[in-house]
Structures are given as structure tokens and as C-alpha cells.
Write a protein that holds these residues in place. Structure first.
Motif, mmCIF file in Angstrom:
data_model
loop_
_atom_site.group_PDB
_atom_site.id
_atom_site.type_symbol
_atom_site.label_atom_id
_atom_site.label_comp_id
_atom_site.label_asym_id
_atom_site.label_seq_id
_atom_site.Cartn_x
_atom_site.Cartn_y
_atom_site.Cartn_z
ATOM 1 N N VAL A 61 6.505 9.967 4.903
ATOM 2 C CA VAL A 61 6.720 9.522 3.428
ATOM 3 C C VAL A 61 5.355 9.194 2.867
ATOM 4 O O VAL A 61 4.993 9.534 1.880
ATOM 5 C CB VAL A 61 7.862 8.539 3.318
ATOM 6 N N THR A 62 4.578 8.283 3.580
ATOM 7 C CA THR A 62 3.501 7.750 3.175
ATOM 8 C C THR A 62 2.741 8.910 2.804
ATOM 9 O O THR A 62 1.898 8.995 1.907
ATOM 10 C CB THR A 62 2.993 6.598 4.263
ATOM 11 N N ARG B 290 2.954 12.087 2.161
ATOM 12 C CA ARG B 290 3.675 12.624 1.105
ATOM 13 C C ARG B 290 2.972 12.140 -0.455
ATOM 14 O O ARG B 290 2.743 13.008 -1.205
ATOM 15 C CB ARG B 290 4.988 12.992 0.903
ATOM 16 N N ARG B 291 3.108 10.950 -0.353
ATOM 17 C CA ARG B 291 2.648 10.380 -1.510
ATOM 18 C C ARG B 291 1.075 10.468 -1.679
ATOM 19 O O ARG B 291 0.682 10.434 -2.822
ATOM 20 C CB ARG B 291 2.989 8.786 -1.280
ATOM 21 N N HIS B 292 0.334 10.821 -0.558
ATOM 22 C CA HIS B 292 -0.935 10.888 -0.813
ATOM 23 C C HIS B 292 -1.483 12.466 -0.743
ATOM 24 O O HIS B 292 -2.577 12.699 -0.177
ATOM 25 C CB HIS B 292 -1.851 10.189 0.114
ATOM 26 N N LYS B 293 -0.464 13.365 -0.919
ATOM 27 C CA LYS B 293 -0.525 14.698 -0.661
ATOM 28 C C LYS B 293 -1.595 15.526 -1.713
ATOM 29 O O LYS B 293 -2.391 16.233 -1.389
ATOM 30 C CB LYS B 293 0.329 15.705 -0.882
ATOM 31 N N ASN B 294 -1.904 14.744 -2.968
ATOM 32 C CA ASN B 294 -3.211 15.561 -3.726
ATOM 33 C C ASN B 294 -4.421 14.965 -3.527
ATOM 34 O O ASN B 294 -5.370 15.326 -4.095
ATOM 35 C CB ASN B 294 -2.674 15.021 -5.171
ATOM 36 N N GLU B 295 -4.716 14.101 -2.773
ATOM 37 C CA GLU B 295 -6.001 13.674 -2.294
ATOM 38 C C GLU B 295 -6.557 14.505 -1.381
ATOM 39 O O GLU B 295 -5.862 15.136 -0.483
ATOM 40 C CB GLU B 295 -5.947 12.257 -1.688
ATOM 41 N N GLU C 112 3.282 21.132 5.149
ATOM 42 C CA GLU C 112 3.235 20.695 3.628
ATOM 43 C C GLU C 112 2.505 21.743 2.916
ATOM 44 O O GLU C 112 2.907 22.053 1.740
ATOM 45 C CB GLU C 112 2.452 19.299 3.757
#
Length: 722
Positions: A642-643, A645-650, A717
Motif C-alpha cells: 500500500v505504501t 502504491r501511494r508513491h507510484k507517481n514518483e 503496477e
């Protein structure tokens, strides 16, 4: 006389031999070339002949030490050192520059050697008993250089004994014993004396024994020193102890010998040679008629001159006691005969007795005509006395039913005054034996009645003491024990022997015995207990359990089916009625608790809780901990996922020596040859540091510009986003 002349001749020869041994070393130690030999071998002197320089001939020269074993008298105390002997060697010829050297035990302190002549002298007074011989070593060396000219040789100097030590009795003084009246020649004991002088040389240690005091009672063998009885009929009762003085003399007992003495105390031990004897031929005793049995009525005594076991006697009544009224025993301490009553005596029945008493030795000597005996007459006069009342029985046994009404007559005791006056008797209960006052007694006729209800289950027996007292003399009291037994009636219902809790296995079979139940009853019927078990009426058609009579006052509880489950019902209650066979019958209802449990294949109970059923059967605590750890690990992985996925745009940039990137491009048109090639900027891919100046392509979505090097998770992902 010829024997005495022979001994004098032997002493003369011994004296001549002593003089010869003393004088020979002084006058006859002359060199004898080539005839004596050393006590050691190996090594020899080198003798040079008269050859010229370079032409010397070496030859082996035989050593010429001359000596035998040397002797020196002990205790010699002359003004000058005593010459022991002289050493000489073949090398000691002409003007040779040699000297003698002495080493070994006592060299330089006890013994000294003349370096030039080889003479050996004893410098101190010697004692053979301290040291009998000395081992020394002699050697010839160059006087200037101390260089050995011959190997060392060993010899012995022996200290010659003289008679300077008297005999001694190391173990004395002695004590011995012999039975009295022993025959002449009976051995008593043996003494031993020692002499420190040389037992081999001369008679200095030859001992002869004799008696100085103690005759004519004892004698001694002069050689073996065995003391023997010399007088017949020595009686211990006349004289018990004798002092004997023994002398030991050396030199075979001849004149001039030394002597030593010791004492031997001889005690005559006792034998049974004297009979017991009563101090009087007639004894008279007055005994009151109220003397209790086994109490002393008088004493007799038979004296014996012997001692110990030989003086002990036993007493017996041989005449005059046909009815067995008396007995006589022996006092082990005083050896007296104690006359006691065996049965009560009555002045009104018989007023005098005449007995014949005999005293007999307990031991007698083998070969004699039996033990010694003596007799005496004993006259007994019975004295009248005021006697207490006498009960008809010493102990009364009565019975009464429990729960009997008050004032019920239990029984009667009777007593009478044995005296001729015949006083009236009154009866009482000793309240110390009836603290709760459960019984009463009629003071006139002795009837015992019930004062309180009795319960057999509380006390089965009651022991009380009843007293009978003369009306005329209240000090005359008698006592009797009354034992009252409480008889049982059926007033208690049976009940379970214990609080049973049965366990039933889920996987049990129909007809399986769940629990064996027995009952107890506080009552005690004469015909014994018999219990009847049955289920309560409402449980007669019980579908789960049934009971079976075991014909031994117990039952077995059985299961009717095998479909018991803890989830359905964890606990069952089975009421059972138990009835006894009393009159009237008594019964009670008891409940059996049955728990349903999980069991192993072998029928062993493992768990009886419903909550425990949801756990996997057979898992150990370690396995449960491992499963819990796996669950926690999975939770951690989910949190990490989950952590991420929160930073997937970086953007993810990896700087490696080999920069490998993959692009995933989605388009709907077909390949256009070179147009596809122009879709990639190779320079930009080879220079990742220039990412900040990168201009996004118009024909590709912004989020697909770069594909990071990652594992399968990020692959998925990115693929999902495409």
C-alpha cells in the motif's frame, strides 16, 4: 656338673674369639699382593715400566686391596681413638706420592683414615643397638692432584655386640585369669621379654625365665615363659587374686647376665561350685485379705557364694498351693524371691496357707549331678479387713437402640459387701466418664436408664464407670466398667460415595461405560447393605444414557449413541435414585454430571471446552506460533504494498554502470518503418543525467516515459496503468 663345665668352656672360647677379633686388625693387616680383591669391578691402576720415552708398555696391574670385614667393639670408651683396621694397596711402594681417601657412612665424623698409612680409627663411642654396621668406600688418589689412581672400593665395618642391654617386658605388667579349681599344669598365660643385644653373637640375648614370687601356686617354663597352675584346689571363695613376679635373665641365666622383671596379676574366675542357701528355714508373713493381685506379700532370699551368672537362682512353689493362689518371681537386681498374690484371698474362706519354696541355680557345671537347690517353708496368715463392695461382673456389656425414648431401662448392675456385716450398697455413675450426662442410674437397685436420645452414627459405643459404695463406710468404693452399644435402626438414606463427574468422548461407541457409581450408607444393618439404583421417572425414556446393575452394590452408566457433540450440548445431568434394603427403606436422589469432551483415537480425554473445538486438533503450540508469525508477515507485506502504491507517481531512477531501460508504448496504428525508429531518443536513454532537461514526447503518454527496473510487483503496477 658336666653341663656346667661345658658352658664354662663355651664362655672361654667366646672370650678368646672376642680378643682375636679385636687384636687382628691391629697386627695382621699386611700387604698380600695379588691375593685380595675389591668388592667392585671395572677400572684398574696403570703401572708404567722402566722403558724409554715413546717405548712405554702399558699393562694392567691387579689391585692389591687387603681387608676382610672390619669389626669394632661397641661402647668402647678408651682415651684414644680405637684402631679399626688398615688399608693397603700395591701402589703404595717406594716413594710414590699417594694418599688414602675414605667416604661413606660416618666418614670424617665417626671414622677417620690416615691418608699416608691407610689406618682407620673410630673417633666416637659406638652403640650396636643404634646402628649395627657402616658401609664405607676407600680410594687411592694422587696426593698432589687428587687424581684417582684406582676405582673406589666398598667395605663394611661391623659394630661388635657386648652384653649391655637387660631384658625388658614391653607388654608388662600383665593380667591373666584362670578358672578356680583348675588342675595342676593348666596354662594361665605367656609372657615375653625382649633383649636389644645381638641374638646371633654369643648368649647376650639368650633368655631364661623364672618365678621370684608366686610359688607354690604357679610355675613358669624357663624357655617358653608359659605360666601354669602349680597347686591343686585353689578356691576363688578363699582367695581370688595372686601377684606373680617373673624374671627374665640373659646370658642363658649364667652369672654376670643382666635381668629384668615384670608382674602378672592372676585372677581366679568363678565356677558354679556352691549351692544357694536360704538364710532361714522358715518364713512367716501376714497378708491382708484386700491385698490386690500381683502385689508383693513377702520376700525370701537364698544366698550363693558364687558370683555372676553362677550365683543366680530361680524360685518356685513346690508344695502347699493347690488352688494357685500365690506365685513367686525372682528380682533380677537383688536375687530375692518376691511372693505375690495370683488370686484374691478371702479371710472368710481360708485364714492360713503353708507353702514350700525352692531356690535353684540357673546354671550348673557340665558333668555335675544337675543344678544346686535349697528349700524353705513359708507360712502365710490372712488378715481380716473391711473390704469394698464386689460387683457381680468386672465389666458389663449392655445394648440400646438408637433414638430410644428417654428413661428407657438399658440394664442393671449389682454389687454386694463381702464382709460378714453385709452393709448396704449405693450406686453412682462417674460423671467424668459421662460428661454429656446421657445416662442415669438408680442408687438403690443399680438400674441404668437413658437420659438423652442416642445416635449410632455419632457414637456407636459409650463406656461409663459405675461405682458401688458401702452405706456404712463411704471410703469403701468399688468400680465397674459398663460398655453400652448403640444398636442401629435404618434412619439414614444412601448417597453417592463421592461427587462423581463423568467424561464422555465424542467419538465413543454406543454401550460405552461412562462411569461406575457406588453408594454409601451411614447405617449398619446386620444383614449388610444392598442398594437399588434407578433413574427418576421422567428420565426412564432418556435417549442418551442408561444404567446397568453390576451386582456388587454399584452400577455402570452407559451411552446409548455416538452422536454426542460439544457444539450441540456440552454437559448433561443424570438424576439417579438410590434405595437401601432397611425397614423402612430409605432413598435419596443423586445427580451425575456428564461432560462431553474431545478425545484421542485411544480414548484419552484431551479437551472438554467448546472453545477448544475450533482449534485444529493435533496442532502444537509451536505450530500455532508459526502460523501467527506467517499472518503477521503477510500483513507487513500488504502494508508495504500500500505504501508503494501511494508513491507510484514518483519517478524511479536507477544509476548503474549499465543503464538498461524498457519502454512500454501503446499505439493503435501499424508499424511505419522508420517512424517507429524515430520514436526513441537513444541519446537521452544513454544520458540519464540529463533527465531534468528532458522534453516529453508528444506521441507517448507522460506516465509511460520511463519504465523503472524493478521486480514483478512494480511490473504488474506499470502494466495495469498501461
Amino acid at each position: 656338673m658336666p653341663k656346667r663345665s661345658e658352658e664354662m668352656l663355651v664362655d672361654l672360647w667366646m672370650s678368646l674369639l672376642l680378643v682375636w677379633i679385636t687384636c687382628v686388625p691391629c697386627v695382621s693387616m699386611t700387604p698380600i699382593i695379588g691375593q685380595s680383591k675389591s668388592t667392585q669391578t671395572g677400572g684398574s691402576a696403570v703401572v708404567a715400566s722402566g722403558l724409554g720415552e715413546g717405548q712405554r708398555l702399558l699393562s694392567r696391574a691387579k689391585r692389591g686391596w687387603v681387608w676382610n670385614q672390619m669389626f669394632v667393639l661397641e661402647e668402647f670408651s678408651g682415651p684414644d681413638p680405637i684402631l679399626v683396621g688398615r688399608l693397603h694397596t700395591d701402589l703404595d711402594v717406594g716413594g710414590k706420592n699417594i694418599k688414602y681417601v675414605l667416604a661413606g657412612e660416618g666418614a670424617g665424623t665417626i671414622f677417620a683414615i690416615n691418608e699416608l698409612t691407610g689406618d682407620i680409627h673410630a673417633m666416637k663411642r659406638l652403640d650396636r643397638e643404634e646402628k649395627a654396621e657402616y658401609t664405607l668406600t676407600a680410594q687411592v688418589v694422587n696426593a698432589d692432584t687428587d687424581e684417582p689412581l684406582e676405582p673406589p672400593s666398598e667395605f663394611i665395618i661391623k659394630v661388635q655386640d657386648i652384653n649391655d642391654n637387660p631384658p625388658q617386658f614391653i607388654e608388662g605388667p600383665y593380667r591373666a585369669s584362670v578358672p578356680e579349681m583348675s588342675a595342676v599344669g593348666t596354662p594361665v598365660t605367656r609372657v615375653t621379654a625382649t633383649d636389644a643385644d645381638d641374638p646371633v653373637y654369643g648368649n647376650s640375648a639368650k633368655l631364661v625365665y623364672s618365678i621370684l614370687e608366686g610359688q607354690p601356686y604357679f610355675s613358669i617354663d624357663p624357655n617358653s615363659a608359659t605360666i601354669k597352675v602349680a597347686l591343686h584346689g585353689m578356691d576363688r571363695e578363699m582367695r581370688e587374686e595372686y601377684l606373680v613376679v617373673i624374671q627374665a635373665k640373659d646370658m642363658g641365666g649364667h652369672m654376670g647376665g643382666l635381668s629384668g622383671t615384670t608382674t602378672v596379676t592372676v585372677t581366679l574366675t568363678d565356677i558354679n561350685d556352691n549351692p544357694p542357701k536360704f538364710s532361714k528355714s522358715l518364713y512367716e508373713f501376714v497378708i491382708p485379705e484386700d491385698l490386690p493381685t500381683e502385689k508383693m506379700g513377702g520376700k525370701v532370699k537364698a544366698n550363693d557364694r558364687d558370683i555372676g551368672e553362677n550365683s543366680k537362682s530361680t524360685y518356685s512353689i513346690v508344695e502347699g498351693d493347690d488352688q494357685g493362689m500365690f506365685e513367686i518371681i525372682t528380682d533380677a537386681q537383688t536375687q530375692e524371691g518376691i511372693l505375690r498374690l495370683k488370686k484374691p484371698i478371702d479371710y472368710e474362706s481360708k485364714r492360713a496357707y503353708t507353702l514350700k519354696v525352692e531356690a535353684t541355680n540357673t546354671r550348673f557345671e557340665p558333668g555335675s549331678n544337675g543344678p544346686f537347690k535349697d528349700t524353705a517353708t513359708v507360712k502365710i496368715v490372712v488378715e481380716d479387713s473391711d473390704e469394698p463392695p464386689v460387683f457381680s461382673k468386672p465389666t458389663y456389656f449392655l445394648e440400646v437402640n438408637e433414638n430410644a425414648p428417654i428413661n428407657t431401662v438399658i440394664g442393671t448392675v449389682t454389687a454386694r459387701d463381702p464382709d460378714s456385716s453385709g452393709s448396704l450398697v449405693r450406686y453412682f455413675i462417674d460423671r467424668h466418664t459421662d460428661l454429656e450426662r446421657q445416662f442415669n442410674i438408680n442408687v438403690d437397685d443399680g438400674k441404668i436408664t437413658l437420659a438423652k436420645p442416642l445416635d449410632r452414627e455419632t457414637d456407636m459405643w459409650h463406656n461409663i464407670t459405675v461405682t458401688a459404695t458401702e452405706v456404712r463406710n463411704h471410703s469403701q468404693i468399688s468400680r465397674a466398667i459398663v460398655a453400652i452399644r448403640v444398636m442401629d435402626i435404618n434412619d439414614n438414606a444412601p448417597e453417592f460415595a463421592t461427587e462423581y463427574e463423568a467424561f464422555l468422548c465424542e467419538n465413543g461407541k454406543p454401550g460405552q461405560v461412562i462411569q461406575t457409581v457406588s453408594a454409601v450408607d451411614k447405617d449398619d444393618p446386620i444383614q449388610g447393605h444392598y442398594f437399588d439404583y434407578r433413574l427418576v421417572p421422567e428420565m426412564l425414556n432418556n435417549p442418551n444414557f442408561t444404567i446397568k446393575n453390576n451386582q456388587d452394590n454399584s452400577i455402570s452408566v452407559l451411552a446409548k449413541h455416538d452422536t454426542f457433540r460439544r457444539q450441540k450440548q456440552e454437559m448433561y445431568f443424570l438424576p439417579i435414585i438410590v434405595t437401601d434394603n432397611g425397614n423402612p427403606p430409605m432413598s435419596s436422589t443423586n445427580t451425575l454430571t456428564i461432560r462431553v469432551c474431545g478425545c484421542s483415537k485411544d480414548g484419552i480425554v484431551q479437551s472438554c471446552n467448546v472453545e477448544a473445538y475450533v482449534l485444529p486438533i493435533g496442532l502444537s503450540m509451536g505450530a500455532l506460533i508459526a502460523i501467527l508469525a506467517c499472518i503477521i508477515l503477510l500483513l507487513v507485506i500488504v502494508v508495504l504494498f500500500v505504501t508503494l502504491r501511494r508513491h507510484k507517481n514518483e519517478p524511479l531512477i536507477i544509476k548503474d554502470d549499465e543503464d538498461v531501460r524498457e519502454n512500454i508504448i501503446r499505439y493503435d496504428d501499424e508499424g511505419g518503418g522508420e517512424e517507429d525508429t524515430e520514436a526513441f531518443d537513444i541519446a537521452t536513454l544513454q544520458n540519464p543525467d540529463g533527465i531534468n532537461g528532458y522534453l516529453p514526447r508528444k506521441d507517448i503518454k507522460p506516465d509511460l516515459q520511463f519504465m523503472p527496473r524493478a521486480g514483478p510487483t512494480l511490473w504488474a503496477e506499470w502494466c495495469g496503468r498501461g
